[in-house]
Enzyme design. Structure first.
Site, PDB file in Angstrom:
ATOM      1  N   LYS A 195       0.828  -1.210   0.000  1.00 45.02           N
ATOM      2  CA  LYS A 195       0.000   0.000   0.000  1.00 45.02           C
ATOM      3  C   LYS A 195       0.874   1.278   0.000  1.00 45.02           C
ATOM      4  O   LYS A 195       2.089   1.206   0.179  1.00 45.02           O
ATOM      5  CB  LYS A 195      -0.957  -0.032   1.195  1.00 45.02           C
ATOM      6  CG  LYS A 195      -1.958  -1.205   1.147  1.00 45.02           C
ATOM      7  CD  LYS A 195      -2.783  -1.203  -0.114  1.00 45.02           C
ATOM      8  CE  LYS A 195      -4.012  -2.062  -0.197  1.00 45.02           C
ATOM      9  NZ  LYS A 195      -4.095  -3.404   0.252  1.00 45.02           N
TER      10      LYS A 195
HETATM   11  C1  LIG Z   1      -5.488  -4.234   0.678  1.00 45.50           C
HETATM   12  C2  LIG Z   1      -6.946  -4.055   0.628  1.00 45.50           C
HETATM   13  C3  LIG Z   1      -7.778  -4.394   1.709  1.00 45.50           C
HETATM   14  C4  LIG Z   1      -7.303  -5.169   2.884  1.00 45.50           C
HETATM   15  O1  LIG Z   1      -6.281  -4.594   3.580  1.00 45.50           O
HETATM   16  P1  LIG Z   1      -5.545  -5.441   4.723  1.00 45.50           P
HETATM   17  O2  LIG Z   1      -4.807  -4.387   5.479  1.00 45.50           O
HETATM   18  O3  LIG Z   1      -4.646  -6.408   4.031  1.00 45.50           O
HETATM   19  O4  LIG Z   1      -6.593  -6.105   5.516  1.00 45.50           O
HETATM   20  C5  LIG Z   1      -9.115  -4.066   1.648  1.00 45.50           C
HETATM   21  N1  LIG Z   1      -9.632  -3.457   0.585  1.00 45.50           N
HETATM   22  C6  LIG Z   1      -8.883  -3.150  -0.487  1.00 45.50           C
HETATM   23  C7  LIG Z   1      -9.525  -2.461  -1.637  1.00 45.50           C
HETATM   24  C8  LIG Z   1      -7.522  -3.458  -0.506  1.00 45.50           C
HETATM   25  O5  LIG Z   1      -6.789  -3.189  -1.579  1.00 45.50           O
END
Ligand SMILES: *Cc1c(COP(=O)(O)O)cnc(C)c1O
Length: 372
Positions: free
Chosen positions: A181
C-alpha cells in the site's frame, strides 16, 4: 532489465524509529501508536483514528461498532479485494453487490437505490485504485434511507473529489498499511471517524473488549481489568506505528512521485492507443495503482512477465470466487460490467522508487506487447 511490481518506501528514518522502539520496554500498542493515530487524524482532517492490524479488521470493527450484524444487508462492490466483503461476512451481515461504472471501476451510485431493501443498514464503497467514489451521491442516498457509510479507503489515503476528502462524508473510513500500500508497515490498518463515542467503542473492541489497554495495565498502578463486551485481538504494535510515522510525513512527496510516473504512462499510452483506467474529473487521485486494460489479458500478462516486468490483477470480481458462488449462488453474468472490467485489467509498476529508466522501459514494453 527487471522491474519489480512494487518497492516500499521504508527508509533509514523509519528503520531508526523502529530500532528505538525495539530498544524500549514496551513493544506493542503504546506511545508511538497514539502519536501515529493523532498525526493520521490531522492529515485527514478527521477527528478520530483507531489503528489496528489490518484494513480488514478496521472494516469489520466499523460494522460492529455501528451495530451492523446478523440479518443486515450491506451494499458494496464486486470490484475489490475479497477483504471488503469478507469483513461484512465477519460481522455476520450479508454483502449485496452493485455493479460498477465501466470507466472507473467504482460502484455505480445510480444503481445503489434499486438494491436497498428493508434490511439494508450500510453502504461500503471502495475507492478503487485511489479514485474517490461519488461520495456526495452516496451520502445523499444514505441520508435518505438512514444508512451508515463505511468507506474502504485501502487505496486512497490521499484522495479527494469534488472538494470532498476521503472519509469526510462517510461515517468511517478504513485504511490499509499492508506490504504494497501507499504507506506500509508490512501489515497494519486504521479506521478514521468523526464520532468520539464510536471511537471509544472501537478502542475497546480492538483489544478483546477489555476496559484497559495493555500499556496502561503494564505501566500504571496495578489495577484489575474487566471485559464486558466480546471484542477481538486487532490492535497494532508500536513497531508498526513507528514505521508508519515517517512515511506519513512524506506522504504528499511520495504521491508527487507516483503522479509523475502516472502522467508519463498516460502520455505514452494515449499517443500509442493503449487503454488504461483514467482519473475522473475534479479528482485528486491517490495514485495507488496504474491499470491498463486489454482484451487478451492473460496473454498480455505472460508476455509482460517475459520482459521481466512485475504485474498484478486488481481484481477478478469477488462474486466469482468459489466461496461466494457456493454460499450465495453467484454465477457469471450476475454483474456483467464488473466481470468485463475485471477480465481486462493489469496493474503495472507504480511506486516512487521506479527510476526514469525503469518506467520508460515499462511503458515501451507495454506498448510493444499490446500492439503485437
Ligand atoms: C489491501 C486491501 C484491503 C485489505 O487490507 P488489509 O490491510 O490487508 O486487511 C481491503 N480493501 C482493499 C480495496 C484493498 O486493496
Amino acid at each position: 532489465m527487471k522491474v519489480e511490481f512494487f518497492k516500499h518506501n521504508i527508509g533509514q528514518e523509519e528503520i531508526d524509529a523502529a530500532t528505538q522502539v525495539l530498544h524500549s520496554v514496551f513493544l506493542t500498542n503504546a506511545s508511538q501508536t497514539i502519536v501515529f493515530e493523532k498525526r493520521f487524524s490531522e492529515y485527514l482532517g478527521i477527528a478520530h483514528t483507531v489503528a489496528v492490524n489490518s484494513c480488514t479488521a478496521a472494516l469489520h470493527l466499523a460494522l460492529e461498532a455501528f451495530g451492523i450484524g446478523e440479518g443486515d444487508e450491506v451494499i458494496t462492490t464486486p470490484m475489490s479485494f475479497i477483504a471488503t466483503s469478507n469483513a461484512i461476512l465477519h460481522a455476520r451481515a450479508t454483502p449485496v453487490f452493485v455493479d460498477i461504472e465501466p470507466d472507473t471501476g467504482n460502484i455505480d451510485t445510480t444503481r445503489i437505490e434499486a438494491a436497498i431493501t428493508d434490511k439494508t443498514k450500510a453502504i461500503l464503497p471502495v475507492h478503487l485504485y485511489g479514485n474517490l467514489c461519488d461520495m456526495k451521491a452516496i451520502r445523499t442516498l444514505a441520508d435518505k434511507h438512514d444508512l451508515i457509510v463505511i468507506e474502504d479507503a485501502a487505496h486512497c489515503i490521499e484522495g479527494e473529489r469534488d472538494g470532498v476528502r476521503v472519509g469526510e462524508l462517510g461515517d468511517a473510513a478504513g485504511f490499509s498499511f499492508y506490504a504494497t500500500k501507499n504507506i506500509t508497515s508490512g501489515e497494519g490498518g486504521a479506521l478514521s471517524l468523526h464520532d468520539g463515542d464510536v471511537a471509544e467503542k472501537l478502542l475497546k473492541l480492538r483489544l478483546h473488549g477489555i476496559n484497559k489497554d495493555a500499556a496502561s495495565r503494564y505501566t500504571g498502578k496495578f489495577q484489575h481489568w474487566d471485559m464486558d463486551t466480546l471484542g477481538y485481538k486487532y490492535n497494532i504494535s508500536d513497531i508498526h506505528s513507528s514505521l508508519l510515522l515517517g512515511q506519513l510525513e512524506r506522504i504528499e512527496t511520495l504521491l508527487e512521485a507516483r503522479e509523475k510516473v502516472s502522467q508519463f504512462y498516460e502520455r505514452r499510452f494515449l499517443e500509442s492507443g493503449v487503454r488504461f483506467v483514467k482519473v475522473p474529473p475534479a479528482t485528486k487521485s491517490a495514485r495507488h495503482l496504474f491499470v491498463i486494460q486489454t482484451d487478451n489479458r492473460d496473454d498480455t500478462i505472460l508476455k509482460l512477465q517475459q520482459t521481466n516486468i512485475g504485474v498484478a490483477v486488481n481484481y477478478n470480481p469477488i462474486h466469482l470466487n468459489s466461496y461466494y458462488r457456493e454460499a450465495f449462488g453467484y454465477k457469471e453474468g450476475d454483474f456483467p460490467l464488473a466481470e468485463q472490467f475485471g477480465a481486462s485489467v493489469i496493474s503495472i509498476p507504480l511506486y516512487p522508487k521506479l527510476t526514469e529508466e525503469a518506467y520508460e522501459y515499462v511503458a515501451q514494453s507495454v506498448i510493444d506487447t499490446v500492439r503485437s
